[in-house]
Each structure stands twice: as C-alpha cells, then as structure tokens.
Design a protein around this motif. Structure first.
Motif, PDB file in Angstrom:
ATOM      1  N   ASN A 309       0.921  -1.281   0.040  1.00 45.50           N
ATOM      2  CA  ASN A 309      -0.014   0.178  -0.060  1.00 45.50           C
ATOM      3  C   ASN A 309       0.812   1.274   0.101  1.00 45.50           C
ATOM      4  OD1 ASN A 309      -2.557   1.338  -0.218  1.00 45.50           O
ATOM      5  ND2 ASN A 309      -2.576   1.461   1.983  1.00 45.50           N
ATOM      6  N   ILE A 310       1.935   1.191  -0.909  1.00 39.97           N
ATOM      7  CA  ILE A 310       2.874   2.573  -0.936  1.00 39.97           C
ATOM      8  C   ILE A 310       2.547   3.249  -2.321  1.00 39.97           C
ATOM      9  CG2 ILE A 310       5.145   3.101  -0.837  1.00 39.97           C
ATOM     10  CD1 ILE A 310       5.756   0.846   1.116  1.00 39.97           C
ATOM     11  N   PRO A 311       2.163   4.395  -2.385  1.00 43.99           N
ATOM     12  CA  PRO A 311       1.850   4.915  -3.625  1.00 43.99           C
ATOM     13  C   PRO A 311       3.095   5.176  -4.414  1.00 43.99           C
ATOM     14  CG  PRO A 311       0.756   5.960  -2.080  1.00 43.99           C
ATOM     15  CD  PRO A 311       1.326   5.130  -1.265  1.00 43.99           C
ATOM     16  N   HIS A 312       3.277   5.310  -5.560  1.00 44.34           N
ATOM     17  CA  HIS A 312       4.548   5.310  -6.427  1.00 44.34           C
ATOM     18  C   HIS A 312       4.291   5.807  -7.771  1.00 44.34           C
ATOM     19  CE1 HIS A 312       2.726   1.141  -6.953  1.00 44.34           C
ATOM     20  NE2 HIS A 312       3.271   0.960  -8.133  1.00 44.34           N
ATOM     21  N   ASN A 313       5.147   6.174  -8.439  1.00 43.10           N
ATOM     22  CA  ASN A 313       5.375   6.866  -9.851  1.00 43.10           C
ATOM     23  C   ASN A 313       6.412   6.064 -10.546  1.00 43.10           C
ATOM     24  OD1 ASN A 313       4.810   9.247  -7.847  1.00 43.10           O
ATOM     25  ND2 ASN A 313       3.122   9.270  -9.645  1.00 43.10           N
ATOM     26  N   VAL A 314       6.544   5.821 -11.771  1.00 43.66           N
ATOM     27  CA  VAL A 314       7.544   5.352 -12.449  1.00 43.66           C
ATOM     28  C   VAL A 314       7.729   6.095 -13.957  1.00 43.66           C
ATOM     29  CG1 VAL A 314       8.317   3.233 -13.761  1.00 43.66           C
ATOM     30  CG2 VAL A 314       6.772   2.928 -11.819  1.00 43.66           C
ATOM     31  N   LEU A 315       9.001   6.214 -14.242  1.00 41.58           N
ATOM     32  CA  LEU A 315       9.349   6.930 -15.508  1.00 41.58           C
ATOM     33  C   LEU A 315      10.307   6.196 -16.303  1.00 41.58           C
ATOM     34  CD1 LEU A 315       9.120   9.677 -17.068  1.00 41.58           C
ATOM     35  CD2 LEU A 315      11.309  10.091 -16.143  1.00 41.58           C
ATOM     36  N   GLN A 328       6.017   7.821  -2.951  1.00 44.53           N
ATOM     37  CA  GLN A 328       5.706   9.027  -2.728  1.00 44.53           C
ATOM     38  C   GLN A 328       4.669   9.217  -1.667  1.00 44.53           C
ATOM     39  OE1 GLN A 328       3.058  11.708  -4.167  1.00 44.53           O
ATOM     40  NE2 GLN A 328       3.114  11.016  -6.269  1.00 44.53           N
ATOM     41  N   CYS A 329       4.348  10.212  -1.028  1.00 46.02           N
ATOM     42  CA  CYS A 329       3.550  10.380   0.038  1.00 46.02           C
ATOM     43  C   CYS A 329       2.612  11.690   0.005  1.00 46.02           C
ATOM     44  CB  CYS A 329       3.840  10.265   1.328  1.00 46.02           C
ATOM     45  SG  CYS A 329       5.408  11.502   1.607  1.00 46.02           S
ATOM     46  N   TYR A 330       2.632  12.553  -1.047  1.00 47.12           N
ATOM     47  CA  TYR A 330       2.191  13.860  -1.311  1.00 47.12           C
ATOM     48  C   TYR A 330       0.547  13.895  -1.143  1.00 47.12           C
ATOM     49  CZ  TYR A 330       1.426  18.560  -2.653  1.00 47.12           C
ATOM     50  OH  TYR A 330       1.204  19.978  -2.622  1.00 47.12           O
ATOM     51  N   GLU A 332      -1.259  11.637   0.632  1.00 44.97           N
ATOM     52  CA  GLU A 332      -1.417  11.391   1.873  1.00 44.97           C
ATOM     53  C   GLU A 332      -1.309  12.614   2.631  1.00 44.97           C
ATOM     54  OE1 GLU A 332      -0.206   8.415   5.475  1.00 44.97           O
ATOM     55  OE2 GLU A 332       0.894   8.190   3.465  1.00 44.97           O
ATOM     56  N   LYS A 333      -0.153  13.363   2.692  1.00 51.82           N
ATOM     57  CA  LYS A 333      -0.006  14.517   3.564  1.00 51.82           C
ATOM     58  C   LYS A 333      -1.184  15.452   3.112  1.00 51.82           C
ATOM     59  CE  LYS A 333       5.082  14.560   3.725  1.00 51.82           C
ATOM     60  NZ  LYS A 333       6.396  15.261   3.467  1.00 51.82           N
ATOM     61  N   GLN A 334      -1.387  15.726   1.727  1.00 50.04           N
ATOM     62  CA  GLN A 334      -2.509  16.609   1.384  1.00 50.04           C
ATOM     63  C   GLN A 334      -3.803  16.306   2.365  1.00 50.04           C
ATOM     64  OE1 GLN A 334      -3.069  16.521  -2.819  1.00 50.04           O
ATOM     65  NE2 GLN A 334      -4.566  18.341  -2.715  1.00 50.04           N
ATOM     66  N   ALA A 335      -4.152  14.989   2.049  1.00 50.36           N
ATOM     67  CA  ALA A 335      -5.611  14.684   2.880  1.00 50.36           C
ATOM     68  C   ALA A 335      -5.434  14.714   4.291  1.00 50.36           C
ATOM     69  CB  ALA A 335      -5.992  13.064   2.369  1.00 50.36           C
ATOM     70  N   LEU A 336      -4.125  15.025   4.898  1.00 54.79           N
ATOM     71  CA  LEU A 336      -4.000  14.748   6.298  1.00 54.79           C
ATOM     72  C   LEU A 336      -3.754  16.287   6.707  1.00 54.79           C
ATOM     73  CD1 LEU A 336      -1.917  11.709   7.186  1.00 54.79           C
ATOM     74  CD2 LEU A 336      -4.420  11.957   7.781  1.00 54.79           C
ATOM     75  N   SER A 383       8.648  13.501  -1.280  1.00 55.30           N
ATOM     76  CA  SER A 383       9.549  12.399  -0.948  1.00 55.30           C
ATOM     77  C   SER A 383       9.108  11.929   0.362  1.00 55.30           C
ATOM     78  CB  SER A 383      10.858  12.967  -0.975  1.00 55.30           C
ATOM     79  OG  SER A 383      11.797  12.255  -0.883  1.00 55.30           O
ATOM     80  N   LEU A 384       9.292  10.538   0.333  1.00 55.41           N
ATOM     81  CA  LEU A 384       9.477   9.819   1.510  1.00 55.41           C
ATOM     82  C   LEU A 384      10.559  10.431   2.541  1.00 55.41           C
ATOM     83  CD1 LEU A 384       8.547   6.065   0.742  1.00 55.41           C
ATOM     84  CD2 LEU A 384       6.965   8.091   1.367  1.00 55.41           C
TER      85      LEU A 384
END
Length: 441
Positions: A309-315, A328-330, A332-336, A383-384
């Motif tokens: 359950n860890i959100p992530h992005n790939v390039l 990433q955790c943005y 989650e931070k935004q919602a909290l 960033s984590l």
C-alpha cells in the motif's frame, strides 16, 4: 480512516457522460462509437505489431545496419501523424502547443509549463488516496467509454517477429487488444495513453505482462525525447483503469541529470541505484541480461509497493534503458492537512511528470515566479523521509531477491552533492523562448 481528495485533474473523454443521461443500451450501438460491446462488433482499428527485442542496451538492436527498416516510422510517422490528425479534428480539449513553456535556470533545468486549459478542465471526482489497490468499477469512467476515433492504433507483439503495420485490422474481442489512444487533456506534444488489454478492464495496478508492454513501447520508439510514465492510485492516477502515459519533451528531464549511486546488481544483471541530490528520493534501474529481466525487476518492485500500500510513480527513459521508481506520500499529506496552504494554492498535483521535473502550473502567477527553489520545495514534499525510504527499499530488495552491496561508486551527471534536502546553488540554463523549442520537428 478513509482519506479522500475531492477534486483532481483528470483525463476525460469527449464521450464521457453521466450514466444517468443514457441508462439504456441498444443492439445497434450506444451512438458514441465507444469500445464496449454495444459498438465493437465489426469495428476495425490500425494495428502496429512490434518485434520483440532480447536486449535493451546494444546499439545494433536499435540503430545498426543489420536491423530491417520498419514499414512505418513508429513515432514520427505513425504516432505523431495520427495525433496531429486528431488535433486538427478538434478532439482535444485545448491546444497544448500554445502553452508557454520555459526551462528554469539551475543545475537540473526544471521545466515549467503554464497550462491554464488543463486547470479549467476538471471534473468532480472522489477516490481513496490511502489505498493503492482498488477494484475496477465499471460504473465509473473507464477507457472503454472513449470514442474509437480517440484510439490511434492497436499495439501488439508481431506473430512472425517482424515489425508490421496494418491500416485496418479487426478488433479481437476474445483476445483483448492493447491500444494507444490520445490523452484529450494533454500535458505536451504527442501525449498518448497506452492501455494494456483494454477490454479486460484491469484496475490501475502493475503486472509483469503490462509493464513489459510499456517498456517495449519505449524501446520501439527509439527516441530519447519520448518517455513513458505511470502513476499508481494514491500517487495521482485519476482513472482506475490500467494505463501508462507517454509524450515528447525535447529537452532532458531534470531527473535524467541527477547523480546516482549503485546499491546492488540482481542475479539477472539489473543494476539498481539510489537517486542522489534530487528532491524526491527513489531508485533507478538499468541494464540486465535481457529486456525482460529489466522489466521484471521494476514490475516486481512495483508489485511489492502495491501489496504494501505504498503509492508510487514510474518513469521510463532513454528508449527503455533507464527506469526511475519513486515511492511518494504527497496525496496522503494533502489529505491529512500536512501540506502548506501556499503549495496547495498552486493546485499542482505532483504525479510522474512533475516529479521528473516537468512541472505543469495552473496559474500565471506561479509560472512567472517559477524558480529552482520553488520547484525543489514543492517536490521535497512528495518524497518519503530518509528513514522511510530505507524501509521501503528493504521491502523491494526482499521482493526481488537481491542484497545491497556496500561502497559502490557514484555515477554523476551534473551535480556532486549527495543530499536530497537542498537544491543546488548554481544557475546555468537559459530560458527557452517558446513552446516550439521543446517540440521535435
């Protein structure tokens, strides 16, 4: 506790409407020429059949004289030609080529784009940002609801191991095709969606087969200005229907300039490195004994993140030679409520493109004031922490069965610092005068 974000920018089809507006379906089709059973019988679409490659790191595989020339240039002739034809037909929600774009002075050259059109094309949505894996819901928007005219071509492996192009090929309903479609709310030139096995209605989650398909798309393109990206749920994917994104940007992404330090090499020869001196902590994968080995290492890492359950992005960059992975955790931070009002006011949702350094801004004020420091400050919130990223890396290494090495050399590009916490202090790059400077000709 359920975390939600009320409004986010999204990819919206020109043919998307509320189901309540048309609850009935007729045998002759729904009238939208969509990709569902009501309209698919007898439908045909172009088909690009790619040749499977065994290696991703040999020049001969891409540019050598022994390679048979394909019957059609993949990007320049087919993808871009079809994309521009859709633009002339008015299928996009705005003209992305008219958006102002500039490179911000600094060691990495963050790219700022003013895209007020995308800002105005929001739709109300609500989804959980604290759950990476969520079941597909056919009642919500998904890509089977787009018009067939938005699809550029089917993208499948060739049966005889040669590149082939068929201008009109039947849609094999029993063997769900993978398709390339336009993004009607594009971020940049040639912005498309790769939708693996579209009729299977897969949720937004990585699997080995689908990720390998995305990697083949980057390899087949053979153009360093064409990158493929992925956003998980919780990391600003806004449609829970499996898809990758890709587009042209004719300048290096800042992440491509970041230094890295080797951590380990898998038994299949894939080198895994830490990203250094970049605002978002992450990993970079490259090499491998085969293209499939590289793909499996990254997809297995993503599957591990999904399961935890860890959100992530790939390039995917360098025509498939390098792949960046960012937990990433943005959101989650935004919602909290842990993100500053100043950053929230920008309404920038840092998904794969923003994290990689192409920052799409919604307000003229933010564009005019764009700076290396502002970009760094925004992305640092994504960033984590150092402690958390170490825990995540341990999970990943256990999942892909490799042990970190110690004391490996640092691979450097433009910066010598190893900290992820502060931006470089040098200024060097000049502004690009117009959007056209970033578009291949």
């Amino acid at each position: 506790m359920m975390l939600r974000i009320k409004r986010v920018p999204t990819v919206v089809s020109n043919y998307q409407k509320e189901e309540m507006e048309d609850g009935s379906r007729h045998a002759g089709g729904c009238g939208r020429n969509c990709l569902r059973s009501c309209c698919l019988p007898g439908a045909k679409l172009p088909l690009y059949a790619f040749k499977k490659a065994n290696k991703v790191d040999t020049e001969k595989a891409f540019f050598g004289s022994e390679k048979k020339e394909p019957p059609v240039e993949f990007l320049d002739s087919l993808l871009l030609g079809e994309w521009e034809e859709r633009m002339q037909r008015g299928l996009f929600r705005y003209d992305v080529t008219a958006c102002e774009t500039k490179v911000i002075p600094g060691d990495y050259g963050f790219v700022a784009q003013l895209n007020e059109g995308r800002h105005l094309k929001k739709r109300p949505t609500e989804f959980r940002v604290d759950k990476v894996l969520q079941p597909f819901d056919g009642n919500k928007f998904n890509f089977t609801k787009v018009g067939q005219e938005e699809v550029l071509f089917q993208f499948e492996a060739s049966e005889d191991d040669e590149v082939q192009f068929f201008p009109s090929a039947p849609i094999d309903i029993d063997n769900s095709p993978s398709v390339v479609a336009i993004n009607v709310s594009p971020i940049d030139y040639g912005h498309v969606l790769l939708i693996p096995r579209i009729l299977e209605c897969l949720p937004q989650r990585i699997d080995r087969e689908s990720f390998l398909l995305a990697l083949y798309m980057a390899v087949e393109a053979g153009n360093p200005y064409f990158r493929v990206g992925y956003n998980s749920l919780g990391a600003f994917a806004t449609i829970n229907h499996l898809h990758f994104q890709a587009y042209y940007l004719a300048t290096p992404f800042p992440i491509e300039r970041a230094p890295s330090k080797k951590i380990t090499t898998t038994k299949d020869g894939v080198k895994i490195s830490d990203i250094l001196n970049y605002p978002v902590r992450g990993l970079v994968f490259e090499g491998g004994n085969s293209l499939e080995a590289l793909s499996n290492a990254v997809s297995d890492a993503c599957i591990c993140l999904q399961q935890n359950n860890i959100p992530h992005n790939v390039l995917i960059t360098d025509s498939g030679k390098r792949i960046f992975l960012f937990p990433q955790c943005y959101a989650e931070k935004q919602a909290l409520g842990e993100v500053s009002s100043e950053l929230l006011d920008t309404q920038v949702n840092p998904a794969v493109w923003e994290i990689s350094g192409h920052i799409v801004l919604k307000r003229k004020k933010d564009y005019d004031e764009a700076s290396n420091e502002n970009a760094w400050r925004l992305l640092a919130e994504v960033s984590l922490s150092e402690e958390r990223i170490q825990e995540v890396k341990e999970l990943i290494f256990e999942a892909i069965c490799c042990n970190p090495d110690q004391g490996d050399a640092i691979n450097r590009t433009t910066a010598d610092e190893e900290s992820n916490d502060n931006p470089p202090t040098h200024d060097g790059d000049t502004l690009l005068g117009s959007h056209l400077a970033l578009v291949p000709v």
